[in-house]
Motif scaffolding. Structure first.
Motif, PDB file in Angstrom:
ATOM      1  N   VAL A 174      -3.651  -3.654  12.154  1.00 47.63           N
ATOM      2  CA  VAL A 174      -3.230  -4.572  11.089  1.00 47.63           C
ATOM      3  C   VAL A 174      -2.067  -5.402  11.631  1.00 47.63           C
ATOM      4  CG1 VAL A 174      -2.358  -4.763   8.731  1.00 47.63           C
ATOM      5  CG2 VAL A 174      -3.931  -2.912   9.331  1.00 47.63           C
ATOM      6  N   LYS A 175      -2.291  -6.699  11.779  1.00 49.41           N
ATOM      7  CA  LYS A 175      -1.282  -7.559  12.413  1.00 49.41           C
ATOM      8  C   LYS A 175      -0.998  -8.801  11.563  1.00 49.41           C
ATOM      9  CE  LYS A 175      -2.530  -6.068  17.083  1.00 49.41           C
ATOM     10  NZ  LYS A 175      -1.338  -5.245  17.266  1.00 49.41           N
ATOM     11  N   PRO A 176      -0.315  -8.626  10.442  1.00 50.05           N
ATOM     12  CA  PRO A 176       0.046  -9.794   9.631  1.00 50.05           C
ATOM     13  C   PRO A 176       1.113 -10.634  10.326  1.00 50.05           C
ATOM     14  CG  PRO A 176       1.060  -7.817   8.759  1.00 50.05           C
ATOM     15  CD  PRO A 176       0.168  -7.370   9.859  1.00 50.05           C
ATOM     16  N   LYS A 177       1.243 -11.853   9.884  1.00 49.26           N
ATOM     17  CA  LYS A 177       2.151 -12.815  10.517  1.00 49.26           C
ATOM     18  C   LYS A 177       3.585 -12.295  10.577  1.00 49.26           C
ATOM     19  CE  LYS A 177       3.734 -17.620  10.027  1.00 49.26           C
ATOM     20  NZ  LYS A 177       3.572 -18.881   9.255  1.00 49.26           N
ATOM     21  N   TYR A 178       4.054 -11.694   9.477  1.00 46.41           N
ATOM     22  CA  TYR A 178       5.446 -11.274   9.405  1.00 46.41           C
ATOM     23  C   TYR A 178       5.643  -9.785   9.662  1.00 46.41           C
ATOM     24  CZ  TYR A 178       5.961 -15.873   7.238  1.00 46.41           C
ATOM     25  OH  TYR A 178       5.937 -17.226   6.995  1.00 46.41           O
ATOM     26  N   GLY A 179       4.575  -9.076  10.029  1.00 44.89           N
ATOM     27  CA  GLY A 179       4.720  -7.684  10.426  1.00 44.89           C
ATOM     28  C   GLY A 179       4.412  -6.682   9.326  1.00 44.89           C
ATOM     29  N   VAL A 180       4.576  -5.401   9.695  1.00 44.39           N
ATOM     30  CA  VAL A 180       4.343  -4.270   8.788  1.00 44.39           C
ATOM     31  C   VAL A 180       5.635  -3.469   8.694  1.00 44.39           C
ATOM     32  CG1 VAL A 180       2.983  -2.198   8.329  1.00 44.39           C
ATOM     33  CG2 VAL A 180       1.911  -4.164   9.492  1.00 44.39           C
ATOM     34  N   TYR A 181       6.107  -3.271   7.490  1.00 37.90           N
ATOM     35  CA  TYR A 181       7.335  -2.507   7.240  1.00 37.90           C
ATOM     36  C   TYR A 181       7.005  -1.323   6.332  1.00 37.90           C
ATOM     37  CZ  TYR A 181       9.922  -6.513   9.107  1.00 37.90           C
ATOM     38  OH  TYR A 181      10.407  -7.516   9.916  1.00 37.90           O
ATOM     39  N   ALA A 182       7.791  -0.264   6.452  1.00 37.29           N
ATOM     40  CA  ALA A 182       7.506   0.935   5.657  1.00 37.29           C
ATOM     41  C   ALA A 182       8.787   1.677   5.322  1.00 37.29           C
ATOM     42  CB  ALA A 182       6.555   1.865   6.409  1.00 37.29           C
ATOM     43  N   VAL A 183       8.701   2.463   4.248  1.00 35.22           N
ATOM     44  CA  VAL A 183       9.695   3.485   3.939  1.00 35.22           C
ATOM     45  C   VAL A 183       8.968   4.820   3.875  1.00 35.22           C
ATOM     46  CG1 VAL A 183      11.270   1.971   2.681  1.00 35.22           C
ATOM     47  CG2 VAL A 183       9.432   3.146   1.436  1.00 35.22           C
ATOM     48  N   LEU A 184       9.738   5.891   3.919  1.00 38.41           N
ATOM     49  CA  LEU A 184       9.163   7.227   3.812  1.00 38.41           C
ATOM     50  C   LEU A 184       9.249   7.717   2.376  1.00 38.41           C
ATOM     51  CD1 LEU A 184      10.646   8.849   7.054  1.00 38.41           C
ATOM     52  CD2 LEU A 184       8.393   7.804   6.736  1.00 38.41           C
ATOM     53  N   GLY A 185       8.325   8.609   2.021  1.00 40.49           N
ATOM     54  CA  GLY A 185       8.301   9.172   0.678  1.00 40.49           C
ATOM     55  C   GLY A 185       8.705  10.634   0.679  1.00 40.49           C
ATOM     56  N   LEU A 237       4.393  -0.750   3.369  1.00 40.86           N
ATOM     57  CA  LEU A 237       3.883   0.592   3.078  1.00 40.86           C
ATOM     58  C   LEU A 237       4.970   1.345   2.316  1.00 40.86           C
ATOM     59  CD1 LEU A 237       2.215   1.415   6.539  1.00 40.86           C
ATOM     60  CD2 LEU A 237       1.181   0.370   4.505  1.00 40.86           C
ATOM     61  N   GLY A 238       4.634   1.742   1.095  1.00 38.25           N
ATOM     62  CA  GLY A 238       5.658   2.241   0.179  1.00 38.25           C
ATOM     63  C   GLY A 238       5.872   3.730   0.151  1.00 38.25           C
ATOM     64  N   GLY A 239       5.653   4.417   1.265  1.00 38.19           N
ATOM     65  CA  GLY A 239       5.994   5.832   1.343  1.00 38.19           C
ATOM     66  C   GLY A 239       4.838   6.777   1.110  1.00 38.19           C
ATOM     67  N   ASP A 240       5.088   8.062   1.454  1.00 44.25           N
ATOM     68  CA  ASP A 240       4.058   9.109   1.479  1.00 44.25           C
ATOM     69  C   ASP A 240       2.903   8.696   2.381  1.00 44.25           C
ATOM     70  OD1 ASP A 240       5.488  10.863  -0.042  1.00 44.25           O
ATOM     71  OD2 ASP A 240       4.242  10.721  -1.826  1.00 44.25           O
ATOM     72  N   LEU A 241       3.259   8.311   3.597  1.00 42.38           N
ATOM     73  CA  LEU A 241       2.239   8.055   4.607  1.00 42.38           C
ATOM     74  C   LEU A 241       1.519   9.355   4.938  1.00 42.38           C
ATOM     75  CD1 LEU A 241       4.280   5.604   4.951  1.00 42.38           C
ATOM     76  CD2 LEU A 241       3.486   5.516   7.307  1.00 42.38           C
ATOM     77  N   ALA A 280       0.860  -1.186   0.000  1.00 43.55           N
ATOM     78  CA  ALA A 280       0.000   0.000   0.000  1.00 43.55           C
ATOM     79  C   ALA A 280       0.894   1.233   0.000  1.00 43.55           C
ATOM     80  CB  ALA A 280      -0.922   0.005   1.214  1.00 43.55           C
ATOM     81  N   THR A 281       0.735   2.077  -0.976  1.00 46.84           N
ATOM     82  CA  THR A 281       1.573   3.271  -1.080  1.00 46.84           C
ATOM     83  C   THR A 281       0.697   4.522  -1.118  1.00 46.84           C
ATOM     84  OG1 THR A 281       1.613   3.508  -3.502  1.00 46.84           O
ATOM     85  CG2 THR A 281       3.122   1.896  -2.550  1.00 46.84           C
ATOM     86  N   ASP A 282       1.333   5.652  -0.806  1.00 47.42           N
ATOM     87  CA  ASP A 282       0.716   6.967  -1.016  1.00 47.42           C
ATOM     88  C   ASP A 282      -0.608   7.138  -0.273  1.00 47.42           C
ATOM     89  OD1 ASP A 282       2.629   8.087  -3.205  1.00 47.42           O
ATOM     90  OD2 ASP A 282       2.111   6.082  -3.898  1.00 47.42           O
TER      91      ASP A 282
END
Length: 385
Positions: free
Chosen positions: A208-219, A183-187, A152-154
């Protein structure tokens, strides 16, 4: 520099409104409505000023979300009115004339109805989040045969997209029951303070609690004076933020590594505030990478796929382009980027670019979709015959 840019933007918007005002005045005259002196332009000018105020309304103002949405939609109306106006001017250059009042009334009414229909459709379609599926095979052995990740981005939380919008986004993500969320940035939309209820927003994302977690970068919009508030928001939301970092995603039950993820700083944060350091070359981030494990690069802007290929990345995921968000901007992004949307491959590195789960500016989607991307990853050891 910022002040100069704002003055230029306001002058351009003012000129556009003046042009539309002149054409609207001619249309009203065709209906027999005439205004003396400044009795027409004063209300028109006040409306222009009010719409600018709505678009930049402070977060503490009651009903701020409604005001900002109205101001942003006005920009969309302005754009499509200008496009229709440009088409009519082209007809005039081709010596097509609307000489009678009846003709002016007919053409003017048709133009107003067309713009209203386009903007109404775009506003409804903006909130209708689509699900885009990709099947991606990575030719490496893994501790799991497959997994499903959601990209999910933007999100652009703040000025236009509030927590009500975020509820829809979170529901779309959770409905996929993913193993991993990226999460692909521009939160954010350039300002943490623009989000009216950040605590509720953090709580929604934390659900949101997926098995392997939630990771993100900033935009590029995740910058500015409130940068560190944005970083802290990610921590409170249970999001692992990667800023030029390598993470090994492991199975929480067995602790076996599943894949490797490199998250990059944005190549050009707006205002540069909060960048902390220059973006590192991707080649400097692959120290410790296990070549036997799948490697995914998460980079907000889709430019550096050649760098990803150079380090042997299996998959690169991006957003940023919005695929133009609204026609005809989608034609511009198609020309501006090597790949502005969809799936491609570059020197053995597969690439997916999302149009984004929300958007920036006018909350309209015309010719593009708001989307959540579901990627079914399959891991297969490649055999050489």
């Amino acid at each position: 520099m910022f002040i100069v840019m704002m003055v230029v933007v306001l002058l351009v918007l003012g000129a556009a409104c003046y042009y539309i005002g002149r054409r609207l005045q001619a249309y009203l005259r065709a209906w027999g409505l005439r205004f003396k002196g400044r009795s027409y332009w004063w209300p028109f000018g006040l409306f222009y000023a009010f719409m600018i105020f709505c678009f930049a309304a402070p977060a503490a103002l009651p009903g701020v979300s409604l005001l900002r949405t109205a101001g942003a939609l006005w920009l969309g109306v302005l754009l499509y009115t200008l496009l229709v106006g440009a088409f009519l001017e082209l007809l005039r250059l081709c010596r097509v004339r609307f000489k009678t009042r009846r003709a002016v009334r007919t053409v003017g009414t048709a133009a107003i109805v067309l713009v209203a229909c386009v903007v109404t459709y775009g506003a409804l379609h903006y909130r209708d989040i689509q699900t885009k599926h990709y099947n991606v095979t990575i030719h490496k052995a893994d501790t799991v045969p497959s997994l499903q990740l959601v990209l999910a981005t933007d999100l652009h939380l703040g000025y236009i997209n509030d927590t009500d919008n975020l509820e829809d986004m979170v529901a779309s993500i959770a409905a996929q029951s993913p193993d991993l969320v990226l999460l692909g940035g521009d939160l954010f939309d350039g300002s943490y303070a623009a989000l009216a209820d950040p605590d509720r927003a953090a709580s929604l994302l934390a659900s949101v609690k997926p098995k392997y977690g939630v990771y993100a970068v900033l935009g590029n919009h995740d910058a500015g004076p409130s940068y560190y508030d944005m970083v802290d928001f990610c921590r409170r939301a249970g999001i692992t933020l990667l800023r030029d970092e390598l993470a090994v995603v492991s199975d929480p039950s067995t602790q076996q590594p599943v894949l490797q993820l490199i998250g990059r700083r944005d190549r050009r944060p707006i205002g540069m505030t909060g960048s902390e350091a220059d973006r590192a070359p991707l080649a400097d981030l692959d120290n410790g990478v296990d070549p036997a494990l799948p490697l995914i690069v998460l980079d907000h802007q889709p430019h550096a796929v050649d760098e990803a290929a150079a380090i042997g990345a299996d998959l690169m995921l991006s957003g940023h382009t919005h695929q133009g968000q609204m026609f005809p901007m989608n034609l511009i992004t198609k020309l501006s980027y090597k790949m502005d949307y969809g799936y491609g491959s570059f020197d053995g590195t597969q690439q997916i670019v999302s149009s984004g789960i929300a958007g920036w500016g006018p909350p309209l989607r015309i010719g593009t979709d708001s989307e959540v991307v579901v990627i079914d990853l399959t891991f297969e050891q490649q055999t050489i015959e």
